[in-house]
Design an enzyme around this catalytic site. Structure first.
Site, PDB file in Angstrom:
ATOM      1  N   VAL A 202      54.786  37.113  18.406  1.00 43.41           N
ATOM      2  CA  VAL A 202      54.508  36.711  17.021  1.00 43.41           C
ATOM      3  C   VAL A 202      55.796  36.266  16.352  1.00 43.41           C
ATOM      4  CG1 VAL A 202      53.579  37.475  14.791  1.00 43.41           C
ATOM      5  CG2 VAL A 202      52.635  38.416  16.901  1.00 43.41           C
ATOM      6  N   LYS A 203      55.650  35.199  15.577  1.00 44.11           N
ATOM      7  CA  LYS A 203      56.797  34.757  14.767  1.00 44.11           C
ATOM      8  C   LYS A 203      56.505  35.075  13.317  1.00 44.11           C
ATOM      9  CE  LYS A 203      58.120  30.273  13.342  1.00 44.11           C
ATOM     10  NZ  LYS A 203      58.544  28.935  13.699  1.00 44.11           N
ATOM     11  N   THR A 204      57.495  35.668  12.653  1.00 43.55           N
ATOM     12  CA  THR A 204      57.293  35.974  11.237  1.00 43.55           C
ATOM     13  C   THR A 204      58.614  35.848  10.505  1.00 43.55           C
ATOM     14  OG1 THR A 204      56.095  37.474   9.772  1.00 43.55           O
ATOM     15  CG2 THR A 204      57.640  38.508  11.294  1.00 43.55           C
TER      16      THR A 204
END
Ligand code: R5P
Length: 313
Positions: A202-204
């Site tokens: 996941v990219k955040t």
């Protein structure tokens, strides 16, 4: 045909050594299929378990963003320093040399431009084309709390299903609209939803308070987006804080390609991510590589003494 007689006499079966099973070290990815794990190893360095992804996919909704007007001129020279390139299939086919050997993460959602409601995206890439392009993963924007939240999550789960069929990991990208606050509570919600619904990582965004709770509650690796351009030292501070608090690296765009010295900046980011270099040292490395003279810290100015006004009369 190989010589059977020689083979049977010369083999050593190491009967005294139990079979070696090497566990796959990437967080939450042990149960993935071999092809998935192999692709993730083209993104996350097997030595450090972390990654410096160079994000240059902004044009898919922004057009020729500052710093990305000429990807052949501005970005191709940075490629040797990126563990992974994140881009669109259009840029990959037209501009990226096929000799590029590291992982490529392909943008797989899109539709609306900056002029429209951004959360109204569709799946914009088939898994067959991702395989044709030898992608290491595909990336899809997820708008938790956005107007088209369910649709964007459904885009992700469709790609997850297709990816599982062929062994292609999906990167869930948490997109935060202007109306939402990027605090730990929101980021925990958005990242956890992506992981629960099958994103391999996941990219955040990084947040100043409680980022370690975001990485702790997400069962798969998290990489941080760089966000808007910051002074280089601040961007290095952010990358360092994120990695110290459990991020598995960065997916950084503007803070690299809009830097006054992108080649120096990507190397300084690498040092922070892979070597745990302190941000102050990494900033000095950036200055040295960029040929910028290091200024001595400014001395605090002494407050000028007030000169009493001459008495009248
Ligand atoms: C959005 O345009 C893309 O997903 C970018 O790849 C992402 O925002 C990372 O780029 P930046 O570090 O410039 O925020």
């Amino acid at each position: 045909m190989a010589d059977q007689e020689q083979n049977t006499t010369s083999r050593d079966y190491h009967l005294e050594i139990p079979f070696r099973n090497q566990p796959f070290g990437l967080k939450g990815c042990n149960a993935l299929d071999w092809g998935m794990q192999n692709r993730l190893s083209r993104i996350f360095s097997p030595q450090t378990g972390r990654t410096v992804m160079l994000a240059v996919d902004h044009g898919y909704f922004l057009g020729p963003t500052s710093g990305l007007e000429r990807i052949d001129v501005n970005i191709v020279p940075l490629l040797p320093f990126a563990d992974t390139l994140m881009c669109t299939r259009g840029v990959l086919r037209s501009t990226i040399p096929p000799t590029f050997g590291q992982g490529v993460v392909l943008r797989a959602s899109g539709g609306p431009s900056i002029l429209k409601e951004l959360s109204n995206e569709e799946v914009a890439l088939s898994m067959e084309d991702a395989l044709r392009l030898n992608a290491a993963a595909v990336a899809v924007q997820v708008f938790v709390g956005g107007e088209f939240e369910t649709k964007s999550i459904h885009n992700m789960t469709r790609l997850v299903d297709a990816g599982l069929r062929y062994g292609v990991p999906v990167l869930g990208v948490t997109a935060v609209g202007k109306e939402l606050v990027r605090d730990a509570q929101y980021l925990r919600l958005a990242t956890r939803i992506c992981a629960e619904l099958g994103a391999a990582y996941v990219k955040t965004y990084f947040c100043e308070e409680g980022f370690e709770t975001v990485t702790a509650s997400c069962p798969v690796p998290i990489v941080i987006a760089g966000g808007k351009k910051l002074p280089e030292e601040e961007a290095l501070n952010m990358a360092h804080a994120a990695v110290q608090q459990g991020a598995a690296g960065v997916d950084m765009g503007r803070n690299i390609f809009q830097s006054q010295a992108p080649l120096a900046m990507i190397q300084a980011v690498r040092a922070v991510v892979h070597d745990h270099m302190k941000p102050k040292q990494a900033f000095e490395m950036f200055q040295d590589l960029a040929g910028i003279s290091r200024k001595a810290p400014a001395k605090p100015r002494s407050t000028p003494k007030k000169v009493p006004a001459p008495r009248k009369g």
